[in-house]
Design a protein around this motif. Structure first.
Motif, PDB file in Angstrom:
ATOM      1  N   UNK A 160       0.849  -1.189   0.000  1.00  0.00           N
ATOM      2  CA  UNK A 160       0.000   0.000   0.000  1.00  0.00           C
ATOM      3  C   UNK A 160       0.887   1.241   0.000  1.00  0.00           C
ATOM      4  N   UNK A 161       0.272   2.393  -0.022  1.00  0.00           N
ATOM      5  CA  UNK A 161       1.012   3.660  -0.036  1.00  0.00           C
ATOM      6  C   UNK A 161       1.870   3.844   1.208  1.00  0.00           C
ATOM      7  N   UNK A 201       5.251  13.210   1.233  1.00  0.00           N
ATOM      8  CA  UNK A 201       3.867  13.573   0.915  1.00  0.00           C
ATOM      9  C   UNK A 201       3.859  14.999   0.368  1.00  0.00           C
ATOM     10  N   UNK A 202       3.257  15.177  -0.802  1.00  0.00           N
ATOM     11  CA  UNK A 202       3.195  16.501  -1.420  1.00  0.00           C
ATOM     12  C   UNK A 202       1.880  16.681  -2.149  1.00  0.00           C
ATOM     13  N   UNK A 221      -0.114  14.072  -0.330  1.00  0.00           N
ATOM     14  CA  UNK A 221      -0.041  12.623  -0.175  1.00  0.00           C
ATOM     15  C   UNK A 221       1.193  12.073  -0.859  1.00  0.00           C
ATOM     16  N   UNK A 222       1.609  10.902  -0.441  1.00  0.00           N
ATOM     17  CA  UNK A 222       2.765  10.270  -1.068  1.00  0.00           C
ATOM     18  C   UNK A 222       2.447   9.836  -2.499  1.00  0.00           C
ATOM     19  N   UNK A 235      15.293  15.073  -4.557  1.00  0.00           N
ATOM     20  CA  UNK A 235      14.211  15.655  -3.773  1.00  0.00           C
ATOM     21  C   UNK A 235      13.238  14.629  -3.234  1.00  0.00           C
ATOM     22  N   UNK A 236      13.148  13.483  -3.901  1.00  0.00           N
ATOM     23  CA  UNK A 236      12.233  12.422  -3.474  1.00  0.00           C
ATOM     24  C   UNK A 236      12.885  11.470  -2.486  1.00  0.00           C
ATOM     25  N   UNK A 237      14.186  11.642  -2.221  1.00  0.00           N
ATOM     26  CA  UNK A 237      14.888  10.782  -1.285  1.00  0.00           C
ATOM     27  C   UNK A 237      15.721   9.696  -1.925  1.00  0.00           C
TER      28      UNK A 237
END
Length: 326
Positions: A97-98, A105-106, A125-126, A187-189
């Motif tokens: 799941x998410x 979360x953006x 949200x992610x 930026x997203x890790x």
């Protein structure tokens, strides 16, 4: 990036109020340099322009996504409903799941879509984060191979020494033909590897010229067949890919664009100050310099109008004489 020329001027009321410097690399179908402006051999972080290469690494590792969902794996999507639904479908296919996503979360990246989400009662949200398709595909690849996902105290799938990220690095270095000059965090890790603009153009050329059935060909074909899934229905990238037959185009944060045409002509650019507003006029200029025929969409996107009140009073455009058609 030293010694970069002015690529874009921002003109308001006939007065040039801002300038954007940058570097541009273009290669012909034979792989030889055609355009070299600025520090094209210095390393840069390609940011999300690396996503097609990351997707290739995942397909090489067994990821079996096809069509729209494979395009989404290489996307910086706008967070439209079908993007979010696609992310959820990739996760569900892996039994996740998410909650497994480690991208932040953006809100959706496009203001209009974010406003629509807010009016509907949504929030950050992610799954609406623009890199969530890539992250969902990374997780699916990990589940397929029995690699850690970060759940239950496992090593994060974003760790530099994770098997997936080691495969991504090897694929980046293979397709670009360069060893990464620096390693960072996007930026997203996710891990990020620095290479030159010339190397990025070379990698995109290899994607479009790859033999059918190869991971490179699969990713390029999915992205070109479904450009609304790699960006969004309203995005400039989608419009350019629709207008130019066979074009593979991917943007990256901080003013990066990379592309290749079906015959192998390819290019990459970086706006030195990271201004995203300057990116598309340079991309259009580089396409024209590489011999792409004029099209109404190219004419429209070659410059960006500036408003003053209710009137158009200026424009963001290529600096005079910077890129010329052959």
């Amino acid at each position: 990036m030293s010694g970069n020329p002015v690529l874009v001027e921002v003109e308001r009321s006939t007065f040039v109020e801002s300038r954007h410097r940058g570097a541009v690399s273009g290669v012909g179908a034979d792989g030889h340099p055609v355009v070299r402006l600025g520090a094209v051999d210095e390393p840069v972080f390609p940011r999300s322009a690396n996503k097609p290469i990351q997707a290739v690494a995942m397909v090489r590792s067994g990821l079996a996504l096809e069509g729209e969902l494979l395009a989404l794996a290489a996307a910086s999507h706008s967070g439209e409903d079908f993007h979010v639904g696609g992310v959820e479908k990739i996760l569900a296919g892996a039994g996740l799941t998410a909650e497994a996503l480690r991208c932040p979360a953006q809100w959706p990246m496009e203001p209009d879509i974010a406003f629509e989400a807010a009016r509907a009662g949504g929030g950050p949200g992610r799954t609406s984060m623009n890199c969530s398709g890539k992250h969902a595909a990374m997780l699916a690849t990990c589940v397929l191979n029995g690699w850690p996902t970060g759940l239950g105290g496992d090593t994060s799938y974003l760790a530099f020494d994770h098997p997936l990220q080691m495969e991504v690095r090897a694929t980046v270095e293979e397709l670009t033909g360069e060893s990464s000059a620096a390693v960072g965090v996007d930026g997203c890790g996710a891990p990020l590897f620095a290479v030159s603009l010339t190397a990025v153009a070379r990698a995109f050329q290899r994607l479009v010229l790859a033999e059918p059935g190869t991971p490179e060909h699969k990713v390029a074909a999915a992205m070109r067949a479904h450009p609304e899934w790699t960006s969004g229905t309203r995005r400039e990238e989608r419009r350019l890919m629709d207008a130019v037959p066979g074009l593979l185009l991917k943007c990256g944060a901080e003013g990066v664009d990379a592309f290749a045409l079906a015959d192998g002509r390819a290019g990459a650019l970086k706006i030195e100050d990271g201004a995203m507003r300057a990116r598309t006029p340079v991309t259009v200029g580089l396409l024209r310099a590489l011999g792409v025929a004029d099209h109404p969409v190219l004419d429209e996107l070659a410059s960006i109008p500036l408003r003053g009140g209710d009137e158009i009073v200026g424009v963001i455009r290529l600096a005079p004489g910077v890129l010329t058609s052959p």
